[in-house]
Write a protein that holds these residues in place. Structure first.
Motif, short mmCIF file in Angstrom:
data_model
loop_
_atom_site.label_atom_id
_atom_site.label_comp_id
_atom_site.label_asym_id
_atom_site.label_seq_id
_atom_site.Cartn_x
_atom_site.Cartn_y
_atom_site.Cartn_z
N GLU A 59 7.89 4.23 -13.85
CA GLU A 59 7.59 5.16 -14.94
C GLU A 59 6.26 4.85 -15.62
O GLU A 59 5.64 5.74 -16.19
N GLU A 60 5.84 3.59 -15.61
CA GLU A 60 4.62 3.20 -16.30
C GLU A 60 3.52 2.85 -15.31
O GLU A 60 3.79 2.46 -14.17
N LEU A 61 2.28 2.97 -15.77
CA LEU A 61 1.14 2.57 -14.96
C LEU A 61 1.09 1.05 -14.85
O LEU A 61 1.48 0.34 -15.77
N MET A 62 0.60 0.55 -13.73
CA MET A 62 0.43 -0.89 -13.56
C MET A 62 -1.05 -1.21 -13.78
O MET A 62 -1.91 -0.73 -13.04
N LEU A 63 -1.35 -2.02 -14.79
CA LEU A 63 -2.72 -2.41 -15.07
C LEU A 63 -3.22 -3.39 -14.01
O LEU A 63 -2.52 -4.32 -13.64
N VAL A 64 -4.43 -3.18 -13.55
CA VAL A 64 -5.03 -4.09 -12.58
C VAL A 64 -5.52 -5.34 -13.30
O VAL A 64 -5.26 -6.46 -12.87
N ILE A 66 -9.05 0.76 -33.68
CA ILE A 66 -10.14 -0.18 -33.88
C ILE A 66 -11.22 -0.07 -32.82
O ILE A 66 -12.40 -0.20 -33.10
N THR A 67 -10.83 0.16 -31.56
CA THR A 67 -11.80 0.12 -30.47
C THR A 67 -11.47 1.15 -29.40
O THR A 67 -10.42 1.79 -29.43
N CYS A 68 -12.36 1.25 -28.44
CA CYS A 68 -12.19 2.13 -27.30
C CYS A 68 -12.65 1.36 -26.07
O CYS A 68 -13.71 0.74 -26.09
N TYR A 69 -11.87 1.37 -25.00
CA TYR A 69 -12.23 0.64 -23.78
C TYR A 69 -11.65 1.35 -22.58
O TYR A 69 -10.78 2.20 -22.69
N TRP A 70 -12.13 0.97 -21.39
CA TRP A 70 -11.67 1.54 -20.13
C TRP A 70 -10.72 0.57 -19.46
O TRP A 70 -10.87 -0.65 -19.59
N SER A 71 -9.77 1.10 -18.73
CA SER A 71 -8.87 0.25 -17.95
C SER A 71 -8.63 0.90 -16.57
O SER A 71 -8.70 2.12 -16.43
N LEU A 72 -8.36 0.05 -15.61
CA LEU A 72 -8.06 0.49 -14.25
C LEU A 72 -6.57 0.27 -14.02
O LEU A 72 -6.06 -0.83 -14.25
N SER A 73 -5.88 1.32 -13.61
CA SER A 73 -4.43 1.25 -13.42
C SER A 73 -4.06 1.83 -12.07
O SER A 73 -4.82 2.56 -11.45
N LEU A 74 -2.85 1.51 -11.65
CA LEU A 74 -2.30 2.04 -10.40
C LEU A 74 -1.06 2.86 -10.74
O LEU A 74 -0.21 2.42 -11.51
N ILE A 122 0.83 -1.21 0.00
CA ILE A 122 0.00 0.00 0.00
C ILE A 122 0.87 1.26 0.00
O ILE A 122 0.46 2.30 -0.53
N SER A 123 2.05 1.19 0.56
CA SER A 123 2.94 2.36 0.62
C SER A 123 3.48 2.75 -0.76
O SER A 123 3.89 3.89 -0.95
N ARG A 124 3.49 1.83 -1.71
CA ARG A 124 3.98 2.13 -3.05
C ARG A 124 2.91 2.68 -3.99
O ARG A 124 3.21 3.23 -5.04
N ILE A 125 1.63 2.53 -3.62
CA ILE A 125 0.53 2.98 -4.49
C ILE A 125 0.27 4.46 -4.23
O ILE A 125 -0.06 4.86 -3.11
N LEU A 126 0.42 5.27 -5.27
CA LEU A 126 0.14 6.69 -5.14
C LEU A 126 -1.34 6.98 -5.36
O LEU A 126 -1.96 7.72 -4.60
N LYS A 127 -1.90 6.38 -6.44
CA LYS A 127 -3.29 6.67 -6.78
C LYS A 127 -3.80 5.66 -7.80
O LYS A 127 -3.08 5.30 -8.73
N PRO A 128 -5.04 5.20 -7.66
CA PRO A 128 -5.67 4.40 -8.72
C PRO A 128 -6.32 5.33 -9.74
O PRO A 128 -6.87 6.37 -9.37
N VAL A 129 -6.25 4.97 -11.00
CA VAL A 129 -6.82 5.81 -12.06
C VAL A 129 -7.63 4.96 -13.03
O VAL A 129 -7.25 3.83 -13.36
N LEU A 130 -8.73 5.54 -13.49
CA LEU A 130 -9.52 4.95 -14.56
C LEU A 130 -9.15 5.70 -15.84
O LEU A 130 -9.27 6.93 -15.88
N THR A 131 -8.71 4.98 -16.83
CA THR A 131 -8.30 5.63 -18.08
C THR A 131 -9.09 5.06 -19.24
O THR A 131 -9.45 3.89 -19.26
N GLU A 132 -9.36 5.91 -20.20
CA GLU A 132 -10.03 5.49 -21.42
C GLU A 132 -8.95 5.25 -22.47
O GLU A 132 -8.17 6.15 -22.79
#
Length: 188
Positions: free
Chosen positions: A151-156, A137-145, A122-132
């Motif tokens: 440097e990169e977001l971590m996909l849930v 071809i398509t559009c979808y939502w993803s949840l990342s940390l 929990i100490s390493r997580i700054l914020k959860p984000v919902l990104t489009e």
């Protein structure tokens, strides 16, 4: 787990399990892929028939020509494609005092299961984000940390693309667990 809430949308089922006890109890969120047994059986039968015909022709004629080699090559690729490890379920276990455990469960048609787990303190997580996510071809939502020091977001959910209707309650639970004040916006 004490209580469970399930929502089915399309090919996904969202299951939310809340444990008994103090507020520090485990909060489990699962995204399960709904597949019919008939589809898996038909897929295996189709692959078997496609593979059996060129093999039969090969042994019947007793000679190896270009058509047989290509048909065997294509059938091998099809079998590999159809029998790859499909994702059965992806889960996130939220332990507010400790962290988050991400789990992906794979399954094969031969009843073999494989689970891949990853724990994030929990100490390493700054914020959860919902990104489009938008592709040509398509559009979808993803949840990342957003992870401290990365440097990169971590996909849930690394393999599945559940709808935003299923991601919003998970995002809210993550925000409550890490107590970020900026996560109070509403999702419609």
């Amino acid at each position: 787990m004490a209580e469970a809430l399930a929502i089915a949308v399309g090919k996904y089922t969202y299951v939310h399990e809340v444990g008994k006890g103090p507020p520090e109890a485990i909060d489990a969120h699962h995204i399960v892929v709904r597949r019919s047994r008939e589809k898996g059986f038909n897929l295996c039968l189709f692959t078997l028939l496609l593979f059996a015909y060129p093999t039969f022709l090969l042994f019947r004629q007793g000679k190896l020509d270009t058509l047989h080699i290509w048909s065997l090559f294509i059938m091998t690729l099809l079998m590999r494609l159809f029998l790859k490890k499909p994702v059965k379920k992806e889960s996130i276990l939220i332990l507010p005092a400790f962290g988050v455990q991400l789990e992906t469960q794979y399954g094969r048609y031969l009843l073999l299961l494989c689970r891949v787990r990853q724990f994030v303190p929990i100490s390493r997580i700054l914020k959860p984000v919902l990104t489009e996510c938008v592709t040509p071809i398509t559009c979808y939502w993803s949840l990342s940390l957003i992870i401290r020091g990365e440097e990169e977001l971590m996909l849930v959910f690394k393999e599945l693309r559940p709808p935003v209707k299923m991601l919003a309650p998970i995002w809210k639970a993550l925000c409550a667990a890490i107590e970020c004040g900026e996560c109070t916006e509403t999702i419609t």
